[in-house]
Design an enzyme around this catalytic site. Structure first.
Site, PDB file in Angstrom:
ATOM      1  CG  ASP A 168     -24.581 -20.691  -3.137  1.00 44.18           C
ATOM      2  OD1 ASP A 168     -23.954 -21.237  -4.069  1.00 44.18           O
ATOM      3  OD2 ASP A 168     -25.037 -19.536  -3.215  1.00 44.18           O
ATOM      4  CG  ASP A 227     -37.032 -20.690  -1.590  1.00 43.19           C
ATOM      5  OD1 ASP A 227     -36.277 -20.428  -2.553  1.00 43.19           O
ATOM      6  OD2 ASP A 227     -37.567 -19.810  -0.885  1.00 43.19           O
ATOM      7  CG  ASP A 229     -39.114 -24.651   2.659  1.00 46.12           C
ATOM      8  OD1 ASP A 229     -38.439 -23.973   1.863  1.00 46.12           O
ATOM      9  OD2 ASP A 229     -40.065 -24.197   3.304  1.00 46.12           O
ATOM     10  CG  ASP A 321     -38.444 -12.164  -3.631  1.00 50.27           C
ATOM     11  OD1 ASP A 321     -38.154 -11.011  -3.237  1.00 50.27           O
ATOM     12  OD2 ASP A 321     -38.788 -13.070  -2.854  1.00 50.27           O
TER      13      ASP A 321
END
Length: 579
Positions: A168, A227, A229, A321
């Site tokens: 995004d 994610d 990282d 989540d």
């Protein structure tokens, strides 16, 4: 002459001239001053009537509302905070007891499965399920290569998993770089799908939802989420998927986070202490007792059918989540936390990024509680005990009470009781209960026990923002749906290249990541946080009052806590980076 002057006591009178008062001081009274009585001389009430100046008006206003308003309200606040402290204390003790029993008896839920046997069965059958791996990202310049590289290197039949990069990013150059990275792995034979959107509707939840709607996902049975990282080990799928295959009632397998930059500065070490408790105690207890816990948003693998049964991803809060996990649990799906499987990731090392993250993590659960209380109570698929656990323990005590009692009691009510001595505090509530709660939290990270005092002061300051965020979530106020992606500095890349922080950074409150001047006035102004400074001034005032007039030693705590508020109020914590 000096001796004569030192023995003079100034007396004052006021002469009205042109509708204003002029103060006239004369040296007509000789009074010997005893140094031992200096304190009483300074603070004694004046004998004569003082004109209506601002200080006099403030004192008069304080005295007029002190007895009829302040004292009753403060007594009520002490009662409410005491009740909340006991609620939090009981919750912590119960979880610690369950965690100890589970550990001593070896009753961790995932241990009842024989992982090696399940792997062998999967190898013999050769029936490898199709797996989708989603990597949502947004302008992740420093870390996008880490997650893509780690995920593409996972050990699993290459024709049985799809890597879906959900980008995004609003930076067109960065989009090209991410796409080039995907093309590199496609050339190596990895099935990578690079997906972009022209909008950011729903933020992360919207991206994950649209990713699941792609036609090539129809044959996938499971979906893993990382994610940008996060760097899973190559055997991640082999250590998680067998649980889902063995137990068709399982909807989620959650792995533990492993922090690669916990040595960056004291702030990252203190974050590690809090998150270690979350995984070691909260997640483990939830998994072992109710087969439920909050999905951490990453480093987990879902059964896609469980997501569909729950109604899919929703963007109504900033904790999509947790929202999905609660709805899936109400549909009867079970979860398991596998603490032996860890996934490397990066902690936010700048104070700005950490504040935004904590706002999202505190506002979202409070808002979700407001939206789902009725739905949870009316759900008949799960037992009444699980529903009460969700509302009382999981949401109310851990997500609301924990923040409120930390800030209102330890940072407002206790200091206020110092300057209003008519309100008495019992040691059990003011000292023993907080000490027990603190110790139960800290023992999850034994290597950081020497930072216990720093952790207490740090958490008390952060409770200001968490409390504010929780109130915003309950009231659905202005920033209720604010979504700011947590900034990453690429410390995981430094760790990968065997670059460790210097020893000085490991013992300092903040660290300068590059050559910049933190004394630039514009930089300093941006780093100032007025709320922390205001609370720090209040606590400093209470500390000085207690030092001069108090009979206890609360001033020791108040001075330390005021110093922590000032330190964080002026931005002297975390890693300093250039704009």
């Amino acid at each position: 002459m000096n001796n004569v002057c030192n023995s003079l006591c100034m007396s004052s009178s006021y002469i009205k001239v042109s509708s204003s008062y002029i103060k006239v001081t004369s040296f007509h009274t000789l009074l010997p001053i005893d140094p031992s009585n200096m304190r009483n001389l300074i603070f004694e009430e004046p004998d004569m009537k003082v004109p209506d100046y601002a200080s006099s008006q403030l004192r008069y206003a304080w005295e007029s509302i002190r007895a009829p308003v302040i004292i009753p309200l403060l007594k009520l606040a002490v009662i409410l905070c005491s009740v909340m402290s006991v609620m939090l204390f009981v919750e912590r003790v119960v979880m610690a007891t369950v965690c100890a029993i589970v550990k001593v008896l070896g009753k961790k839920k995932y241990r009842k499965y024989n992982l090696d046997v399940m792997k062998q069965k999967l190898h013999r059958s050769q029936r490898y399920p199709n797996v989708l791996i989603q990597i949502p990202m947004y302008n992740e310049k420093e870390v996008y290569k880490l997650s893509i590289g780690a995920v593409c290197g996972l050990s699993w039949p290459s024709d049985r998993f799809i890597v879906q990069v959900l980008d995004d990013s609003t930076n067109p150059i960065l989009r090209e770089l991410v796409e080039l990275e995907c093309q590199k792995w496609i050339a190596k034979g990895v099935n990578v799908k690079y997906e972009t959107r022209k909008h950011r509707n729903g933020y992360k939840a919207g991206a994950l939802k649209e990713g699941l709607e792609k036609q090539y996902v129809e044959d996938c049975e499971f979906v893993a989420i990382f994610d940008a990282d996060f760097q899973p080990d190559t055997d991640f799928l082999w250590n998680t998927i067998p649980y889902l295959i063995e137990n068709p009632k399982l909807g989620l397998v959650q792995a533990r986070w492993k922090f690669v930059n916990s040595e960056e500065c004291i702030m990252t070490r203190l974050q590690e202490m809090s998150l270690d408790y979350h995984f070691t105690v909260e997640q483990e207890v939830g998994s072992s007792t109710y087969s439920f816990f909050g999905f951490n948003g990453t480093a987990g693998i879902w059964r896609i059918q469980a997501i569909k049964d729950a109604g899919g991803w929703k963007d109504r809060t900033t904790v999509e989540d947790m929202d999905l996990a609660v709805r899936a649990s109400l549909q009867g799906w079970e979860f398991v936390f596998v603490g032996d499987v860890t996934v490397k990731n990066e902690l936010p090392s700048t104070f700005k990024a950490y504040r935004y993250q904590q706002h999202r993590w505190s506002c979202g659960p409070a808002n979700l509680l407001k939206k789902m209380t009725r739905e949870i109570l009316l759900c008949r698929r799960v037992s009444i005990f699980k529903r009460l656990h969700l509302i009382y323990a999981f949401f109310f005590v851990r997500k609301i009470v924990a923040h409120w009692v930390t800030f209102f009691f330890y940072c407002i009510v206790i200091p206020a009781c110092v300057i209003v001595p008519e309100v008495q505090l019992t040691k059990k509530v003011a000292i023993y209960i907080p000490a027990t709660i603190t110790i139960l939290n800290a023992i999850s990270t034994p290597r950081s026990l020497h930072l216990l005092v720093c952790w207490i002061l740090f958490e008390n300051v952060m409770s200001l923002h968490r409390t504010k965020a929780a109130i915003i979530g309950l009231l659905e106020a202005n920033r209720v749906n604010e979504w700011v992606v947590t900034e990453k500095l690429g410390n995981a890349m430094k760790q990968k290249n065997n670059t460790r922080p210097s020893s000085s950074s490991r013992i300092s409150w903040f660290r300068i990541s590059e050559r910049i001047s933190i004394y630039n006035p514009f930089t300093l102004i941006k780093r100032i946080h007025p709320l922390e400074i205001i609370v720090g001034m209040f606590m400093l005032h209470c500390a000085i009052y207690d030092l001069l007039f108090g009979q206890d030693h609360f001033f020791v705590y108040l001075l330390l806590q005021a110093g922590a508020f000032f330190t964080m109020g002026f931005g002297l914590v975390g890693t300093v980076v250039p704009n």
